[in-house]
Design an enzyme around this catalytic site. Structure first.
Site: not given
Ligand code: CP
Length: 307
Positions: A55-56, A84, A105, A133
């Site tokens: 999703r993100t 590396k 991320r 998040h």
């Molecule tokens: N909610 C969420 O962070 O989903 P993903 O890990 O699929 O990005």
């Protein structure tokens, strides 16, 4: 309202004040109502995912492209020079010389702040370890506002892994600013961390621990489910809690009419498929709101004014 977020980093919800959150929320709702395809025209955004995501990553990349921008990036840190031994500081220096903003991320707590320290362009934290998040929180706020008509004075129940679940940490920090109350339902070993409950206490926010999901369902306007990962327990311990934090449609009998069930997804078995067809389920709409929330973040970081 002036754009308070222009060229800022979005690393933690705790860095944002209520006016900044409101600006993000208003912009996301506006972009949902009136789509724009010009707000990232000529901009190149780096989408850097060192950890898996559905999703993100895809909603950020959708947001960039729908706003008229272009995306570079990777979805697996193993294919980068981090493998590396390149430091995050050097990665930040390099990628920020290519792109107008970086979305990252990373599995390590604090990695987004390190990247921002060495980046010449705005950084958005798309999840760092068990820490924060913030873009998930913004889409949660959009969804809660959409379902309840307000963010003020709501009763928010959070269930599941409240210790390691970064989404519930960010969401509690944001919703305390809107005078919400909280109920926490989790195995004792996965309780909400002290630093969050201490922040709630310092803000004068009411919170309680509830022993079971049924009590939380009767009490709540929003039930925010998260996944309890089997690997956090030994087999004997897991047998004791198995199923206790799973939602089934028959548990929703005494829910208030306005209750909505949210989940950051992915789910495994903590929300049974029979919940999907109840009027309380809203987690798929919540995931769709990720596009508008992330559009708002990018548009505000990269445009001094939005007409
Ligand atoms: N909610 C969420 O962070 O989903 P993903 O890990 O699929 O990005």
């Amino acid at each position: 309202m002036p754009n308070l977020l222009y060229r800022k980093n979005l690393i933690s919800i705790a860095d944002l004040n209520v006016n900044e959150l409101q600006l993000l929320l208003d912009t996301a709702l506006q972009l949902k109502q009136q789509p724009r395809d010009d707000l990232l025209a000529g901009k190149l955004i780096a989408s850097c995912f060192f950890e898996p995501s559905t999703r993100t990553r895809l909603s950020f990349e959708t947001a960039v492209q729908r706003l008229g921008g272009k995306v570079i990036g990777f979805s697996d840190g193993a294919n980068t020079s981090a493998k590396k031994g390149e430091t995050l500081a050097d990665t930040a220096r390099i990628i920020s010389s290519y792109a107008d903003a970086i979305i990252q991320r990373h599995p390590k707590d604090g990695a987004a702040r390190v990247l921002a320290e060495f980046s010449q362009v705005p950084v958005i934290n798309a999840g760092d370890g068990t820490n924060q998040h913030p873009s998930q929180t913004l889409l949660d706020l959009v969804t809660i506002y959409e379902t309840q008509g307000s963010l003020k004075n709501l009763k928010i129940a959070m269930c599941g892994d409240l210790k390691y679940g970064r989404t519930v940490h960010s969401l509690a920090q944001a919703l305390k600013l809107f005078d919400c109350e909280f109920a926490f339902v989790s195995p004792p070993s996965l309780a909400m961390p002290d630093y969050i409950t201490q922040e709630l206490d310092a803000h004068g926010t009411k919170w309680q621990i509830l022993a079971n999901l049924e009590d939380a369902i009767e009490w709540a306007d929003i039930l925010y489910m998260t996944r309890v990962q089997r690997e956090r327990f030994d087999a004997e311990e897991f047998a004791k809690i198995q199923g206790k934090f799973n939602l089934h449609a028959n548990l929703l009998t005494n829910a208030k009419a306005n209750l909505r069930v949210l989940h950051p997804l992915p789910r495994v078995d903590e929300i049974a498929p029979d919940v999907d067809n109840t009027p309380y389920a809203y987690y798929f709409e919540q995931a769709t709101n990720g596009v508008y929330a992330r559009m708002a973040m990018l548009a505000l970081l990269l445009n001094e004014h939005i007409d």
